[in-house]
Design an enzyme around this catalytic site. Structure first.
Site, PDB file in Angstrom:
ATOM      1  N   GLN A 136      -2.877   1.371 -27.858  1.00 25.54           N
ATOM      2  CA  GLN A 136      -1.565   1.909 -27.504  1.00 25.54           C
ATOM      3  C   GLN A 136      -1.561   2.509 -26.103  1.00 25.54           C
ATOM      4  OE1 GLN A 136       1.149   1.733 -29.368  1.00 25.54           O
ATOM      5  NE2 GLN A 136       2.553   3.086 -28.263  1.00 25.54           N
ATOM      6  N   GLU A 137      -2.614   3.222 -25.759  1.00 24.15           N
ATOM      7  CA  GLU A 137      -2.641   3.933 -24.484  1.00 24.15           C
ATOM      8  C   GLU A 137      -2.779   2.989 -23.295  1.00 24.15           C
ATOM      9  OE1 GLU A 137      -2.069   6.936 -23.718  1.00 24.15           O
ATOM     10  OE2 GLU A 137      -2.168   8.043 -25.595  1.00 24.15           O
ATOM     11  N   SER A 138      -3.688   2.018 -23.387  1.00 22.30           N
ATOM     12  CA  SER A 138      -3.992   1.226 -22.195  1.00 22.30           C
ATOM     13  C   SER A 138      -4.208  -0.257 -22.451  1.00 22.30           C
ATOM     14  CB  SER A 138      -5.265   1.769 -21.539  1.00 22.30           C
ATOM     15  OG  SER A 138      -6.400   1.502 -22.357  1.00 22.30           O
TER      16      SER A 138
END
Length: 330
Positions: free
Chosen positions: A68-70
């Site tokens: 999700q983050e990167s």
């Protein structure tokens, strides 16, 4: 090994060779017992080791958070200054970053430092909000996104749309069953027909969701905004098409690659997802394969959803098949 003829029709020689090699590589990345979701092979052991730091963190949850983050990109940088595979803000990294590989440096861009740091930080947050009512794991994720103060203030996941979607997306991805089933030919046909119906729809950076075309966000790597345009970007289109087929995909192309099943040479079929980039951590485009060397995609700002040849981009990386999984809802 060579790529399926169904893939190589219409491809230039370089792209055809790339498909043969890279699809084989993707198919040779089995999921270990500790993880039920696909992650790049180079990060698998780091995630499995760091994902057992405290009871609230599991390897699957950590992998879902990094997705999700990167999208597993160690060089990712956000418009607000978050950095690395786990998207640490500089002040947070200064306080919570650790030297995970013992080389004497704390490098936010080094996954060997950032991944164990993310797990340690999650455990610190979990302790910080342990007395807040509700699901402890959801509260921990909400605090990672919005801060512990917001979680304590609202007595749980705060009423911020971004944070609620963040918690829901990571929880669904982390809790997916390892016994998921690949998309059926009927589901693939539904996805293709759904995408066909959107041909001519404008490209919108950040546009598109499970309900259809939507206004996007700002900004693309070249500064183009979709905030005033109703339409789709590449992953918004694939997300919508497969939502109509009953399969929930994550939002970005890199996340969709990580959550799908690699397709081996000779097994590619219409409806499979075609990804472009130079590595699993640097995927920048996805299209829906329709056969004969063509896909339906939303190529870039200033264009519309259309049929494109697979060799319209030179860095064809892999082909995957979406997976229908049983997920726990929050």
């Amino acid at each position: 090994m060579r790529a399926s003829a169904a893939v190589t029709v219409g491809l230039g020689a370089t792209a055809a060779v790339a498909v043969a090699a890279l699809v084989t590589t993707a198919g040779d990345n089995p999921v270990g017992a500790a993880l039920s979701m696909a992650v790049p092979a180079e990060y698998k052991k780091l995630i499995e080791d760091a994902g057992n730091t405290c009871p609230e963190v599991s390897p699957n949850l950590l992998a879902a958070l990094l997705t999700q983050e990167s999208g597993f990109n160690p060089d990712a940088k956000s418009p607000v200054g978050a950095q690395g595979i786990a998207q640490f803000m500089p002040s947070t990294w200064e306080t919570h970053g650790i030297d995970g590989n013992g080389d004497g440096k704390r490098d936010v861009s080094d996954p060997a430092d950032a991944i164990p740091s993310a797990s340690k930080y999650l455990c610190t947050i979990a302790e910080d909000v342990k007395d807040v009512p509700g699901n402890k794991q959801n509260n921990m994720l909400a605090a990672y996104n919005a801060g512990s103060g917001a979680v304590r203030k609202y007595g749980g996941v705060p009423p911020y749309k971004e944070t609620q979607n963040y918690v829901r997306s990571i929880s669904a991805l982390a809790n997916q069953s390892s016994g998921g089933k690949s998309a059926t030919t009927k589901q693939a046909a539904t996805a293709i027909n759904t995408a066909k119906a959107m041909i001519g729809m404008p490209y919108s950076w950040g546009g598109g969701n499970a309900d259809g075309p939507s206004k996007g966000t700002c900004c693309s790597p070249r500064g183009r905004s979709g905030a005033s345009i109703t339409g789709f970007d590449c992953s918004g289109l694939s997300l919508y098409a497969y939502a109509k087929a009953g399969i929930n995909l994550p939002r970005t192309a890199a996340q969709q690659y990580a959550a799908s099943e690699p397709v081996k040479p000779g097994k590619v079929r219409p409806g499979d997802l075609v990804f472009y980039g130079d590595s699993a951590t640097n995927i920048h485009h996805v299209g829906i394969y329709v056969g004969g060397g063509w896909m339906i995609d939303a190529p870039r700002p200033g264009t519309k959803v259309r049929y494109s040849p697979l060799d319209s981009m030179t860095d064809l990386y892999a082909v995957t098949r979406p997976v229908s999984r049983n997920s726990k809802e929050i």
